[in-house]
Design an enzyme around this catalytic site. Structure first.
Site, PDB file in Angstrom:
ATOM      1  N   ASP A   1      20.941  26.748 -37.240  1.00 40.33           N
ATOM      2  CA  ASP A   1      21.129  26.510 -38.687  1.00 40.33           C
ATOM      3  C   ASP A   1      21.368  27.883 -39.313  1.00 40.33           C
ATOM      4  OD1 ASP A   1      21.053  25.715 -41.308  1.00 40.33           O
ATOM      5  OD2 ASP A   1      18.944  25.125 -41.307  1.00 40.33           O
TER       6      ASP A   1
ATOM      7  N   ARG B   1      23.851  32.620 -49.923  1.00 41.78           N
ATOM      8  CA  ARG B   1      22.696  32.343 -49.046  1.00 41.78           C
ATOM      9  C   ARG B   1      22.963  33.040 -47.720  1.00 41.78           C
ATOM     10  NH1 ARG B   1      22.310  27.403 -49.683  1.00 41.78           N
ATOM     11  NH2 ARG B   1      23.440  26.443 -47.943  1.00 41.78           N
TER      12      ARG B   1
ATOM     13  N   GLU C   1      21.268  33.003 -43.926  1.00 39.38           N
ATOM     14  CA  GLU C   1      20.290  32.229 -43.146  1.00 39.38           C
ATOM     15  C   GLU C   1      20.367  32.585 -41.675  1.00 39.38           C
ATOM     16  OE1 GLU C   1      20.986  27.962 -43.162  1.00 39.38           O
ATOM     17  OE2 GLU C   1      18.892  27.599 -42.611  1.00 39.38           O
TER      18      GLU C   1
ATOM     19  N   ASP D   1      27.404  27.195 -44.290  1.00 33.19           N
ATOM     20  CA  ASP D   1      26.104  26.873 -43.686  1.00 33.19           C
ATOM     21  C   ASP D   1      26.378  25.869 -42.592  1.00 33.19           C
ATOM     22  OD1 ASP D   1      23.599  25.859 -43.022  1.00 33.19           O
ATOM     23  OD2 ASP D   1      22.874  25.782 -45.085  1.00 33.19           O
TER      24      ASP D   1
ATOM     25  N   HIS E   1      15.552  20.317 -39.860  1.00 35.50           N
ATOM     26  CA  HIS E   1      14.299  20.527 -40.591  1.00 35.50           C
ATOM     27  C   HIS E   1      13.220  19.983 -39.658  1.00 35.50           C
ATOM     28  CE1 HIS E   1      16.700  20.436 -44.609  1.00 35.50           C
ATOM     29  NE2 HIS E   1      16.915  21.515 -43.893  1.00 35.50           N
TER      30      HIS E   1
ATOM     31  N   ASP F   1      32.060  -3.208 -37.457  1.00 36.93           N
ATOM     32  CA  ASP F   1      31.470  -3.182 -36.122  1.00 36.93           C
ATOM     33  C   ASP F   1      31.651  -1.824 -35.439  1.00 36.93           C
ATOM     34  OD1 ASP F   1      34.169  -3.326 -35.896  1.00 36.93           O
ATOM     35  OD2 ASP F   1      34.212  -4.942 -34.414  1.00 36.93           O
TER      36      ASP F   1
ATOM     37  N   GLU G   1      16.081  31.939 -45.046  1.00 35.22           N
ATOM     38  CA  GLU G   1      17.328  31.665 -45.760  1.00 35.22           C
ATOM     39  C   GLU G   1      17.208  31.762 -47.276  1.00 35.22           C
ATOM     40  OE1 GLU G   1      18.459  27.483 -45.784  1.00 35.22           O
ATOM     41  OE2 GLU G   1      16.847  27.028 -44.388  1.00 35.22           O
TER      42      GLU G   1
ATOM     43  N   HIS H   1      12.367  26.774 -43.025  1.00 33.71           N
ATOM     44  CA  HIS H   1      11.733  25.567 -42.491  1.00 33.71           C
ATOM     45  C   HIS H   1      11.643  25.743 -40.984  1.00 33.71           C
ATOM     46  CE1 HIS H   1      15.897  24.498 -41.402  1.00 33.71           C
ATOM     47  NE2 HIS H   1      16.216  24.848 -42.635  1.00 33.71           N
TER      48      HIS H   1
ATOM     49  N   HIS I   1      23.423  21.192 -51.507  1.00 35.71           N
ATOM     50  CA  HIS I   1      23.761  20.268 -50.419  1.00 35.71           C
ATOM     51  C   HIS I   1      25.228  19.841 -50.494  1.00 35.71           C
ATOM     52  CE1 HIS I   1      19.248  19.121 -49.932  1.00 35.71           C
ATOM     53  NE2 HIS I   1      19.533  20.290 -49.400  1.00 35.71           N
TER      54      HIS I   1
ATOM     55  N   HIS J   1      14.885  27.050 -53.886  1.00 36.17           N
ATOM     56  CA  HIS J   1      14.396  26.378 -52.676  1.00 36.17           C
ATOM     57  C   HIS J   1      13.460  27.317 -51.922  1.00 36.17           C
ATOM     58  CE1 HIS J   1      17.234  28.774 -50.250  1.00 36.17           C
ATOM     59  NE2 HIS J   1      18.187  28.429 -51.083  1.00 36.17           N
TER      60      HIS J   1
ATOM     61  N   TYR K   1      21.748  31.532 -56.705  1.00 35.59           N
ATOM     62  CA  TYR K   1      22.816  30.621 -57.125  1.00 35.59           C
ATOM     63  C   TYR K   1      22.921  30.673 -58.643  1.00 35.59           C
ATOM     64  CZ  TYR K   1      21.191  29.120 -52.546  1.00 35.59           C
ATOM     65  OH  TYR K   1      20.776  29.104 -51.237  1.00 35.59           O
TER      66      TYR K   1
HETATM   67  N1  GLY Z   1      21.510  23.476 -43.361  1.00 35.04           N
HETATM   68  C1  GLY Z   1      20.387  22.962 -44.026  1.00 35.04           C
HETATM   69  C2  GLY Z   1      19.421  24.003 -44.358  1.00 35.04           C
HETATM   70  O1  GLY Z   1      19.750  25.164 -44.365  1.00 35.04           O
HETATM   71  O2  GLY Z   1      18.267  23.729 -44.529  1.00 35.04           O
HETATM   72 MN    MN Z   2      21.395  25.875 -43.300  1.00 34.58          MN
HETATM   73 MN    MN Z   3      18.097  25.785 -43.091  1.00 37.86          MN
END
Ligand code: GLY
Ligand code: MN
Ligand code: MN
Length: 440
Positions: free
Chosen positions: A272, A407, A409, A261, A362, A43, A385, A355, A244, A351, A389
């Site tokens: 982000d 990365r 970003e 990140d 996103h 709960d 970003e 976005h 992820h 990737h 890798y």
């Molecule tokens: N933190 C998620 C992305 O960079 O899309």
């Molecule tokens: Mn990110």
């Molecule tokens: Mn991102």
């Protein structure tokens, strides 16, 4: 949010409702449900987060409410909110509700009714309309309820709507273009997130685990009264190659890179941001070489984030730059042209370059229009970003490249002029990062 920002937010919400009412026209009504609380275990619920579309149109942060927007002849927009009435008993346990009076007086609704009146009143609000706009498929139980309201027998000579249309396409087109107020919130989210990342860099030589890094980020967000916009990724060494990765539970490896990140949200607008840096304060030769490839790719991509370009140009610039860099370093052992044409570089950059960013990390909005990559326009906000890798078990590359994930970003606004980087305050040049880490 301070009182003046709240007033500005609620004014914006009223304008957005009027915009949506104008888009759906007088024959239609839009019905938008708030988010519900989600159970975490037994709960106990997760912290409540409002549905982004509902928040965009109402600024109302309570669960289970329902917003009904219609366009009336002779007036712009009519908004009705169904919400929880004030209830001292509930308030004792869960805190106070805004209540029906505030729904009108503070939140600017034209009418407010208790949630218990939904089944009685919704058919009346739908009566005489042709179409209902809603968010189909998000909540099957709500869809069924809505269809039930639409199928309620109409009064004599009356007509109930017989078309159910997804509202998202219209609404998300509005959300894609950020106002000055929205950009201010996003700048604030970026500023606090930059401070959190910078604190981590300055402290990294005294930290020992990914969890400690995560805790430091959270400390910065919570002490400003904000939440993380998404679960942080704190990946040391090979963990940086898991896109992820959110376990964040391993020791920091002193000679490895750390990928962080993370961003917070302000007024529900996300930052982000990613940075990658050496735990011991000095990039090794191989780490630095790959890092510089990603950085050059990111700068090339950001340069494309302007109104003379389309969405795909940002990714294409990053991809070409990363492909060229990997070939030059010998990570990819073929010509740049072959690696580009075959897409071989995607093994290491798998990737997209970014976005849309906004109320959702996103964020919503189409990336293609009429089957073509979308033209960038002022007010759009995106992440840029790129990454490389190379997992530790990749035996196709020289051992010195293995176990390195990078990365970088940033959050970028398309303007009338040059791209504006909301997260520009956070260092990303090698020398600046090393200086920040070693200043502590
Ligand atoms: N933190 C998620 C992305 O960079 O899309
Ligand atoms: Mn990110
Ligand atoms: Mn991102």
């Amino acid at each position: 949010m301070n009182a003046s920002d709240t007033t500005r937010l609620l004014g914006e919400c009223a304008r957005r409702r009027a915009d949506l009412a104008g888009m759906i026209g007088t024959g239609s009504v839009a019905v938008l449900p708030a988010a519900s609380r989600k159970l975490r275990s037994n709960d106990v619920c997760y912290p409540f987060r409002q549905d982004s579309d509902f928040w965009y149109l109402s600024g109302f942060n309570e669960p289970d409410a329902v917003l009904v927007i219609s366009s009336e002849r002779g007036s712009d927009c009519h908004a009705t909110l169904f919400c929880a009435p004030k209830d001292p008993q509930q308030a004792r346990w869960h805190g106070d509700h805004a209540g029906l009076d505030a729904a009108c007086e503070v939140y600017g609704m034209h009418a407010a009714h208790p949630l218990s009146a939904l089944d009685d009143m919704m058919p009346q609000l739908l009566h005489g309309r042709e179409r209902v706009y809603s968010k189909l498929g998000q909540d099957a139980a709500f869809d069924q309820r809505l269809i039930g309201w639409m199928h309620t027998p109409a009064p004599a000579h009356g007509k109930m709507p017989d078309r159910l249309v997804d509202v998202r396409h219209l609404l998300h087109e509005l959300r894609l273009f950020k106002s000055r107020f929205e950009l201010e919130q996003m700048q604030r989210a970026a500023d606090i997130s930059c401070r959190a990342h910078a604190r981590v860099m300055a402290a990294i030589r005294s930290l020992h685990t990914e969890a400690q890094v995560h805790a430091l980020l959270q400390h910065e967000y919570l002490s400003h009264g904000h939440e993380a916009a998404y679960p942080a990724i704190v990946g040391s060494g090979d963990n940086a190659c898991i896109l992820h990765y959110t376990d964040n539970n391993q020791p920091l490896q002193p000679d490895a890179l750390l990928l962080v990140d993370s961003g917070c949200e302000v007024a529900a607008y996300a930052a982000d941001i990613s940075r990658t840096f050496p735990v011991n304060g000095r990039f090794s030769g191989a780490q630095r070489a790959l890092y510089e490839v990603v950085l050059q790719a990111q700068l090339a991509a950001i340069a494309q984030a302007n109104k003379s370009q389309c969405w795909d140009a940002v990714h294409d610039a990053a991809a070409a730059s990363i492909c060229a860099g990997l070939c030059a370093l010998g990570v990819i052992k073929e010509s740049e042209q072959t690696a580009m044409e075959s897409g071989r570089y995607e093994k290491y950059f798998m990737h997209k370059t970014g976005h849309w960013l906004g109320l959702d990390v996103h964020d919503v909005g189409d990336y293609r229009v009429n089957d073509e990559s979308r033209q960038l326009e002022p007010g759009m906000v995106m992440t840029v970003e790129p990454g490389i890798y190379i997992p530790a078990d990749d035996e196709s590359v020289d051992v010195r490249w293995r176990g390195i994930g990078v990365r970088i970003e940033d959050d970028v606004v398309v303007t009338r002029d040059q791209p504006r980087v909301l997260s520009a305050a956070l260092p990303k040049a090698v020398d600046d990062i090393e200086a920040l880490i070693n200043a502590g």
